[in-house]
Design a protein around this motif. Structure first.
Motif, short mmCIF file in Angstrom:
data_model
loop_
_atom_site.label_atom_id
_atom_site.label_comp_id
_atom_site.label_asym_id
_atom_site.label_seq_id
_atom_site.Cartn_x
_atom_site.Cartn_y
_atom_site.Cartn_z
N GLN A 164 -11.53 -6.52 -5.43
CA GLN A 164 -10.64 -5.51 -6.00
C GLN A 164 -10.76 -4.18 -5.28
O GLN A 164 -9.91 -3.30 -5.43
N LYS A 165 -11.83 -4.04 -4.50
CA LYS A 165 -12.03 -2.84 -3.70
C LYS A 165 -12.85 -3.24 -2.48
O LYS A 165 -13.41 -4.33 -2.41
N ASP A 222 -8.70 1.02 1.70
CA ASP A 222 -9.50 0.31 0.71
C ASP A 222 -8.59 -0.59 -0.11
O ASP A 222 -7.45 -0.22 -0.42
N ARG A 242 -13.46 -1.91 2.00
CA ARG A 242 -12.77 -1.44 3.19
C ARG A 242 -11.95 -2.54 3.85
O ARG A 242 -12.39 -3.68 3.97
N ALA A 291 -8.68 -1.15 -3.06
CA ALA A 291 -8.34 -0.49 -4.32
C ALA A 291 -7.00 0.23 -4.25
O ALA A 291 -6.42 0.56 -5.29
N GLU A 292 -6.49 0.44 -3.03
CA GLU A 292 -5.21 1.12 -2.86
C GLU A 292 -4.01 0.18 -2.96
O GLU A 292 -2.86 0.63 -2.87
N TYR A 320 0.87 -1.17 0.00
CA TYR A 320 0.00 0.00 0.00
C TYR A 320 0.91 1.22 0.00
O TYR A 320 1.84 1.31 0.80
#
Length: 231
Positions: free
Chosen positions: A152-153, A169, A155, A171-172, A35
């Motif tokens: 893929q996304k 998330d 919390r 997604a990050e 991340y």
């Protein structure tokens, strides 16, 4: 039938959500700095390629476990992670085929003896003693990818004694799950039973005796672990 001079050790395993069956664990791979905010948190460049370290299979423990505060540290850190469970063998897996090898997903915590890790970094020594210790890989029940899909996304979060510390998330993720599976398989032959801890977001911090960690990933599940007194 093969006979052994000592009793065989118990098979390391993870619970499966909604089932009495368990997922036998072969190896545990962990991704470092996946991340961007967490990479920057430790002064690293998020554009660096992913790297891996390992934990022994028997470092895994179930959600709900009380873990004794480990020896040799005064700075035990939590790192919440999405865990990918491998169900199909593969070597040099193409990146667009990585998800074909994932059986399911869980929520894990990579416990880290941060002071030992910092010492190892300064001395350019391996991280093993900081990462690969007893009960250092708590993992919640796995859900099959056919039920959860491939996230893929969503919390990903962790709280200590009810106070949220990590909140991000999926997604990050710098390197998505399919890429991680592929890159790991370039160095090691992945086999059913392998777990991949896919990296932690920013907000890692210390926990001590009496602290309870709760965390989760949307659509996958939750985990709860309490730190007890040292043995």
């Amino acid at each position: 039938m093969t006979e052994f001079v000592l009793p065989l050790p118990a098979t390391a395993s993870v619970a499966i959500a909604g089932s009495l069956e368990r997922f036998a664990v072969r190896r545990i791979y962990c991704v470092g700095r996946n991340y961007a905010a967490h990479a920057r948190e430790f002064g690293n460049d998020e554009r660096d390629p992913p790297f891996f370290f390992t934990k022994p299979a028997d470092a895994v423990v179930d959600s709900g476990t009380a873990i004794p505060y480990p020896p040799l540290t005064a700075n035990l850190h939590h790192e919440i992670e999405l865990v990918a469970a491998i169900g199909k063998a593969g070597f040099r897996i193409p990146r667009d085929k990585g998800l074909d090898h994932v059986w399911g997903y869980g929520v894990g915590i990579d416990l880290t003896r941060r002071d030992l890790q910092d010492e190892a970094k300064k001395a350019a020594r391996p991280w093993d003693w900081s990462k690969a210790f007893d009960r250092s890989a708590p993992c919640g029940p796995l859900v099959q990818a056919q039920d959860s899909g491939h996230p893929q996304k969503g919390r990903i979060w962790l709280a200590v004694n009810g106070k949220v510390r990590q909140d991000a998330d999926l997604a990050e993720l710098i390197w998505p799950i399919s890429d991680i599976v592929s890159i790991c398989s370039e160095a090691m032959e992945l086999e059913p039973g392998d777990l991949i801890f896919t990296g932690t977001p920013a907000g890692v911090g210390a926990v001590g005796p009496g602290d309870t960690m709760t965390g989760g990933v949307d659509g996958i599940g939750t985990i709860e672990v309490t730190i007890g007194q040292p043995k």
